[in-house]
Design a protein around this motif. Structure first.
Motif, PDB file in Angstrom:
ATOM      1  N   ILE A  79       0.847  -1.188   0.000  1.00  0.00           N
ATOM      2  CA  ILE A  79       0.000   0.000   0.000  1.00  0.00           C
ATOM      3  C   ILE A  79       0.889   1.246   0.000  1.00  0.00           C
ATOM      4  N   ASP A  80       0.699   2.109  -0.972  1.00  0.00           N
ATOM      5  CA  ASP A  80       1.537   3.302  -1.100  1.00  0.00           C
ATOM      6  C   ASP A  80       0.657   4.505  -1.469  1.00  0.00           C
ATOM      7  N   PRO A  81       0.503   5.484  -0.556  1.00  0.00           N
ATOM      8  CA  PRO A  81       1.121   5.561   0.774  1.00  0.00           C
ATOM      9  C   PRO A  81       0.432   4.625   1.762  1.00  0.00           C
ATOM     10  N   PRO A  82       1.086   4.313   2.892  1.00  0.00           N
ATOM     11  CA  PRO A  82       0.513   3.364   3.856  1.00  0.00           C
ATOM     12  C   PRO A  82      -0.763   3.892   4.514  1.00  0.00           C
TER      13      PRO A  82
ATOM     14  N   CYS B 295      -9.955  -1.364  -0.576  1.00  0.00           N
ATOM     15  CA  CYS B 295      -9.575  -1.102   0.822  1.00  0.00           C
ATOM     16  C   CYS B 295     -10.268   0.160   1.320  1.00  0.00           C
ATOM     17  N   TYR B 296     -10.654   0.144   2.612  1.00  0.00           N
ATOM     18  CA  TYR B 296     -11.311   1.304   3.220  1.00  0.00           C
ATOM     19  C   TYR B 296     -10.812   1.505   4.638  1.00  0.00           C
TER      20      TYR B 296
ATOM     21  N   ALA C 270      -3.183   4.528   7.923  1.00  0.00           N
ATOM     22  CA  ALA C 270      -2.871   5.075   9.238  1.00  0.00           C
ATOM     23  C   ALA C 270      -2.668   3.970  10.268  1.00  0.00           C
ATOM     24  N   SER C 271      -3.328   2.819  10.096  1.00  0.00           N
ATOM     25  CA  SER C 271      -3.182   1.674  10.993  1.00  0.00           C
ATOM     26  C   SER C 271      -3.547   0.421  10.202  1.00  0.00           C
ATOM     27  N   SER C 272      -3.506  -0.725  10.884  1.00  0.00           N
ATOM     28  CA  SER C 272      -3.866  -1.982  10.222  1.00  0.00           C
ATOM     29  C   SER C 272      -5.348  -2.303  10.369  1.00  0.00           C
ATOM     30  N   ALA C 273      -6.136  -1.404  10.949  1.00  0.00           N
ATOM     31  CA  ALA C 273      -7.567  -1.632  11.169  1.00  0.00           C
ATOM     32  C   ALA C 273      -8.397  -1.122  10.004  1.00  0.00           C
ATOM     33  N   TYR C 274      -7.992  -1.476   8.791  1.00  0.00           N
ATOM     34  CA  TYR C 274      -8.767  -1.116   7.607  1.00  0.00           C
ATOM     35  C   TYR C 274      -9.476  -2.367   7.086  1.00  0.00           C
TER      36      TYR C 274
ATOM     37  N   SER D  33       1.196  -1.043   5.755  1.00  0.00           N
ATOM     38  CA  SER D  33       1.802  -0.928   4.424  1.00  0.00           C
ATOM     39  C   SER D  33       1.586  -2.141   3.527  1.00  0.00           C
ATOM     40  N   THR D  34       1.128  -3.286   4.071  1.00  0.00           N
ATOM     41  CA  THR D  34       0.950  -4.492   3.253  1.00  0.00           C
ATOM     42  C   THR D  34      -0.204  -5.344   3.776  1.00  0.00           C
TER      43      THR D  34
END
Length: 294
Positions: free
Chosen positions: A4-7, A62-63, A9-13, A35-36
């Motif tokens: 993911i670029d840009p990353p 992704c959201y 804010a957290s992994s809770a997407y 980021s991934t």
């Protein structure tokens, strides 16, 4: 692995997806970081019922809860563009009839094979489609053109009829008109709700109550904070692989204006399993991006 670029804010997407392949394969998401994230494409070997892995194309979206930034100009009305909104969505019956949707017509070609046509064609066929079903069947995208696409559904190795939900995204922006005070005049192609559920709890989301019920193994009841006007909305959901190493199906069993039920079961034996999952809801009451005045 998807970078993911840009990353985030957290992994809770939330990540939802669908395979660009035949319907004997399953799409799952795991190992999310800002980021991934990893996508697993699995299938059940008919000889020994073991789970195998395969290289297949896939679609995803992704959201997260970060608002879209809208930069306005001067004058009484300003127009600007936002990205990430759906260009089409729908909820249809097993007979192929459209319950409700945007920019689509639907039909059933044959048992378990459905045709979705765009009212306004896409600029190219490089759009992404995410799907969800109502029966725990396998779903896949079997063809895509600028005019539409086909979805196939499989149960027990054979094509079968089932209710289908879907959403379509591409990189074309949606134009949003604003007043000079920053008020959104009209936008109807976003999402009504989305969320990421892990360990039976809401990790992140939009318009979803934190009161997530898990009444039975693999069964989750979710409630909208702001109810929908009716039950004719579209829900697509994707399961993870944190608990079960086997391929899993993620289906939407019940829809009401106040909420919906997600059921997760293993492909090999049909047994329900508690698992993380991610979902998105599209409807005619899609929420505008957050904004203020100025």
């Amino acid at each position: 692995r998807v970078n993911i670029d840009p990353p985030m804010a957290s992994s809770a997407y939330a990540v939802t997806g669908a395979l660009q392949a035949d319907t004997y394969f399953n799409f799952s998401v795991t190992n999310k970081t800002p980021s991934t994230f990893d996508v697993w494409v699995t299938y059940i070997n008919v000889t020994d019922s073991s789970t195998r892995y395969a290289a297949r194309g896939f679609n995803f979206a992704c959201y997260d809860e970060e608002p879209a930034e809208i930069i306005v100009g001067s004058g009484t009305v300003a127009n600007t563009n936002i990205y990430g909104t759906s260009k089409a969505w729908g909820s249809m019956n097993g007979n192929g009839s459209l319950i409700e949707g945007m920019n689509v017509t639907t039909s059933r070609i044959s048992t378990g094979l459905y045709q979705i046509n765009f009212n306004a064609p896409m600029p190219d066929s490089l759009y992404a489609i995410t799907t969800g079903d109502s029966s725990g069947f396998g779903l896949a995208i079997v063809s895509k053109t600028v005019s539409g696409f086909q979805i196939a559904a499989v149960s027990g190795g054979s094509r079968a009829n089932t209710g289908v939900n879907f959403a379509v995204h591409n990189n074309e922006p949606a134009e949003v008109a604003l007043t000079a005070f920053g008020d959104v005049i009209n936008v109807n192609s976003g999402l009504s709700a989305w969320g990421f559920i892990n360990n039976g709890a809401l990790q992140n989301g939009l318009n979803i109550s934190t009161n997530v019920s898990n009444p039975l193994v693999g069964v989750y009841d979710l409630t909208f904070i702001n109810p929908m006007p009716d039950s004719h909305y579209s829900v697509v959901a994707t399961a993870g692989l944190e608990v079960s190493v086997n391929a899993t199906n993620c289906s939407v069993a019940i829809k009401t204006p106040s909420g919906f039920r997600v059921v997760i079961n293993k492909v090999d034996d049909g047994a329900n399993v508690n698992q993380s999952f991610q979902f998105q809801v599209a409807g005619t009451n899609s929420l505008p991006p957050r904004g203020g005045t100025g």
